[in-house]
Motif scaffolding. Sequence first.
Motif, PDB file in Angstrom:
ATOM      1  N   VAL A  87      35.904  42.938  36.186  1.00 39.02           N
ATOM      2  CA  VAL A  87      36.176  42.386  37.504  1.00 39.02           C
ATOM      3  C   VAL A  87      35.063  41.440  37.936  1.00 39.02           C
ATOM      4  O   VAL A  87      35.291  40.434  38.580  1.00 39.02           O
TER       5      VAL A  87
ATOM      6  N   ASP B 161      42.950  41.529  36.770  1.00 41.41           N
ATOM      7  CA  ASP B 161      41.695  40.963  36.267  1.00 41.41           C
ATOM      8  C   ASP B 161      41.083  41.835  35.179  1.00 41.41           C
ATOM      9  O   ASP B 161      40.541  41.339  34.191  1.00 41.41           O
TER      10      ASP B 161
ATOM     11  N   THR C 116      43.148  41.121  31.998  1.00 44.35           N
ATOM     12  CA  THR C 116      43.083  39.784  31.419  1.00 44.35           C
ATOM     13  C   THR C 116      41.660  39.345  31.092  1.00 44.35           C
ATOM     14  O   THR C 116      41.438  38.600  30.139  1.00 44.35           O
ATOM     15  N   LEU C 117      40.689  39.834  31.885  1.00 46.58           N
ATOM     16  CA  LEU C 117      39.309  39.419  31.694  1.00 46.58           C
ATOM     17  C   LEU C 117      38.447  40.503  31.059  1.00 46.58           C
ATOM     18  O   LEU C 117      37.383  40.216  30.530  1.00 46.58           O
TER      19      LEU C 117
ATOM     20  N   ARG D  15      45.608  42.988  41.917  1.00 46.59           N
ATOM     21  CA  ARG D  15      44.828  41.881  41.357  1.00 46.59           C
ATOM     22  C   ARG D  15      43.627  42.408  40.583  1.00 46.59           C
ATOM     23  O   ARG D  15      43.258  41.859  39.533  1.00 46.59           O
ATOM     24  N   THR D  16      43.005  43.475  41.083  1.00 49.59           N
ATOM     25  CA  THR D  16      41.887  44.088  40.374  1.00 49.59           C
ATOM     26  C   THR D  16      42.325  44.579  39.002  1.00 49.59           C
ATOM     27  O   THR D  16      41.639  44.363  37.996  1.00 49.59           O
TER      28      THR D  16
END
Length: 293
Positions: free
Chosen positions: A152, A145, A148-149, A141-142
Amino acid sequence: MKVLFWNIGADLTEKKKELLSRVINSESPDIVCLAEGTHSVDNCKDIVSLFRKNKYVCYYSPLFCERKSLKLGYDFIRYGLKVFHKKNITPKTAFKFGDQREGGRAIVFKTFLNYIEYTFVFLHNLSQVNGPTTESGALIRTISDMLTLGKVSKKTPITIDPAKESRLIIMGDFNMEPWDKFLKSKRYLFTSFLNKSNALQNRNKNIKGHFFNPILEKIVGSDSDNLIGTFYNEAFGWAMFDFVLYDSNRIKLDFDILTKLSDGYKLLKDDLTIKKAFLHEGIDHLPITISIN
């Protein structure tokens, strides 16, 4: 450009160091990422020294925690990755705080090939005994993120700009099988591990952030009857933990699982009568490589 990833296991024996030297001299990778083998500071120093003797530059090791200028904020972490490159490979920038996650279990390395920028994310996910858990999915998930972002948290510097990244390669020990849920969900990493499935996803040009995992096709097509994965443990058997994820529309590469070195030395035994102890010298993972065309 040839890139090698290898989880060399917990213990750093003299035989394992000899094998490590043999692998990098026989295969001559341009970039190397190692997981494990550094359960002590002395182990880590031995590995760094070994690579320096073989004319590699250390981009990151757990010893970097001693560099006050980096302000990493953690002490020596034995599970941190070790990343090395040949002197003719030039990182886009020197290692900085934003190029790591989870105490060095994920490392970002950027370089150029034919004037084109490539971004590598090397990782060693948390191990899991009873299947995928929230904890083992945390690093995935890190990474998701980060892709996509671009960050973090508000306090974490932006290392990867998802709007600009065109050639991104994620490589390492995922401690997950290709079909595990964290690798099949758009909430985490949206991947496929069959050529046909990948081709179907690529028909939809609106889909972004989709990665292909070639390990299953590699093993199914292998002429070695003993090759069933990259990780072998006598208690749990074979698993497909070490692989690469990439956008096959933008990157052309060859993926390989090293069962035999270029000098003829075999890492995987080919005797069809054996039922256990498939790997040599106490290793439990086979090295993987990619060659970018």
